[in-house]
Design an enzyme around this catalytic site. Structure first.
Site, mmCIF file in Angstrom:
data_model
loop_
_atom_site.group_PDB
_atom_site.id
_atom_site.type_symbol
_atom_site.label_atom_id
_atom_site.label_comp_id
_atom_site.label_asym_id
_atom_site.label_seq_id
_atom_site.Cartn_x
_atom_site.Cartn_y
_atom_site.Cartn_z
ATOM 1 C CG HIS A 193 47.324 -49.544 55.927
ATOM 2 N ND1 HIS A 193 46.971 -48.487 56.742
ATOM 3 C CD2 HIS A 193 47.061 -49.118 54.656
ATOM 4 C CE1 HIS A 193 46.523 -47.490 56.008
ATOM 5 N NE2 HIS A 193 46.567 -47.838 54.721
ATOM 6 C CG ASP A 195 47.895 -47.633 50.506
ATOM 7 O OD1 ASP A 195 47.309 -48.019 51.536
ATOM 8 O OD2 ASP A 195 48.030 -46.433 50.202
ATOM 9 C CG HIS A 250 50.217 -45.000 54.972
ATOM 10 N ND1 HIS A 250 50.704 -45.886 54.039
ATOM 11 C CD2 HIS A 250 48.898 -44.876 54.707
ATOM 12 C CE1 HIS A 250 49.731 -46.261 53.233
ATOM 13 N NE2 HIS A 250 48.623 -45.665 53.626
ATOM 14 N NE ARG A 260 43.774 -37.388 57.685
ATOM 15 C CZ ARG A 260 44.794 -36.843 57.021
ATOM 16 N NH1 ARG A 260 45.301 -35.695 57.413
ATOM 17 N NH2 ARG A 260 45.312 -37.462 55.982
HETATM 18 C C1 LIG Z 1 38.101 -30.819 57.645
HETATM 19 O O1 LIG Z 1 36.915 -31.374 57.142
HETATM 20 C C2 LIG Z 1 35.931 -31.665 58.107
HETATM 21 C C3 LIG Z 1 34.810 -32.369 57.397
HETATM 22 O O2 LIG Z 1 34.378 -31.612 56.358
HETATM 23 C C4 LIG Z 1 35.477 -30.376 58.793
HETATM 24 O O3 LIG Z 1 34.519 -30.686 59.771
HETATM 25 C C5 LIG Z 1 36.701 -29.732 59.438
HETATM 26 O O4 LIG Z 1 36.349 -28.505 60.009
HETATM 27 C C6 LIG Z 1 37.790 -29.522 58.390
HETATM 28 N N1 LIG Z 1 38.953 -29.071 59.102
HETATM 29 C C7 LIG Z 1 39.681 -28.051 58.679
HETATM 30 C C8 LIG Z 1 40.821 -27.676 59.560
HETATM 31 O O5 LIG Z 1 39.481 -27.483 57.630
#
Ligand SMILES: *[C@@H]1O[C@H](CO)[C@@H](O)[C@H](O)[C@H]1NC(C)=O
Length: 317
Positions: A193, A195, A250, A260
């Site tokens: 999409h 923004d 994106h 993530r």
């Molecule tokens: C990114 O954030 C998520 C949610 O807080 C967490 O579970 C995950 O471990 C984090 N990943 C990294 C690579 O920091």
């Protein structure tokens, strides 16, 4: 609800380097313009946002998304504000994502935003408020640099739109959970999409998944960088620059191994603002590629379309 998993489109690996802009250096403005013309996307360093604010946001958002579903649901369903899971927008799009969407100005005037604020602890509320202020500042700064580089008149023509209290900006936190099954496949977290607003400012944690689309249709992965921000040109800025800046397509693919977390501030104009190519950039009316619409008209049209639809057609003459 049955969620049909969508096939993941191929991503041609490309060696395109994402432009990096030093926000503390006033001469970066020419680089910003170049990036907005060529990619509609760039990375921001030296932004001045306190690292401990970012850490606090990340910790608190992680705690929220780890709550029991029944507790999170008290802040939903997203209408579009509030907490939502899998559904994206109001037209049946789905993705492997949970989110919170807040109205960034006057957020407490929306009942759903208030419901979110009731579900989260004071420390998170305060961090969100401060973060949204920082993002408003960063978006206006980027737009001011664009104004200077392009010689846009009257003064603050663009940046004012996101600074005034009527600006219709919003703030979204997306959580893409890692997969528990070992056999899991990569899936669409957030489909392709553009923004609709002026610009969007994204920050994510150190998990990859974001991809942008080049003008020739090639998808390029964006390496994550949790200490920097990423700026996207939105449809509104494409219209106001009469197509000189590109609103960048994106998407996000889920990362099987790691969750993530991303936060995006969508800097939008006031609802009643008339959006059209800027006269100072395009002297002759007959060269306008787009007609005038209010942001409110464009936004209500957006709610009736699917995520991946080409919405700029509404502006085309
Ligand atoms: C990114 O954030 C998520 C949610 O807080 C967490 O579970 C995950 O471990 C984090 N990943 C990294 C690579 O920091």
């Amino acid at each position: 609800m049955v969620v049909v998993s969508q096939p993941v489109p191929k991503c041609k690996r490309s060696s395109v380097l994402i432009p990096v802009v030093d926000l503390a250096d006033p001469t970066s403005k020419t680089q910003i313009v170049k990036a907005c013309e060529e990619l509609g996307f760039f990375k921001v360093v030296n932004h001045g946002v306190r690292p401990d604010l970012l850490t606090k946001m990340e910790e608190e958002a992680t705690k929220f998304f780890a709550l029991f579903q029944s507790l999170k649901d008290k802040a939903g369903p997203a209408d579009p504000f509030g907490y939502g899971s899998k559904r994206i927008g109001l037209k049946g799009d789905v993705g492997c994502v949970e989110h919170i969407l807040l109205n960034a100005n006057n957020h407490l005037s929306s009942t759903k935003s208030t419901a979110v604020f009731r579900q989260i602890p004071a420390i998170f509320r305060e961090a969100v408020e401060e973060y949204m202020e920082e993002m408003k500042g960063m978006s206006s700064k980027v737009l001011e640099m664009v104004e200077e580089a392009l010689g846009i008149e009257p003064k603050e023509k663009l940046s004012r739109l996101v600074k005034v209290k009527e600006s219709d900006s919003c703030f979204r936190m997306n959580y893409y959970k890692e997969k528990e099954e070992t056999q899991a496949k990569e899936e669409i977290g957030f489909g392709e999409h553009t923004d609709p607003q002026l610009i969007s400012v994204l920050r994510s944690n150190d998990t990859e998944g974001l991809q942008i689309c080049l003008k020739d249709g090639t998808w390029v992965p964006v390496p994550p960088d949790h200490s920097s921000f990423f700026v996207f040109v939105g449809d509104t800025l494409q219209v106001m620059t009469n197509g000189r800046f590109k609103s960048v397509k994106h998407r996000v693919l889920t990362n099987i191994k790691r969750s993530r977390l991303s936060m995006i501030y969508f800097a939008g104009p006031p609802l009643a603002e008339k959006i059209a190519p800027l006269a100072c950039l395009v002297p002759k009316q007959e060269d306008y590629l787009y007609k005038e619409l209010t942001w409110s008209q464009y936004k209500s049209y957006g709610y009736k379309t699917k995520l991946g639809d080409y919405r700029l057609g509404l502006f085309e003459k």
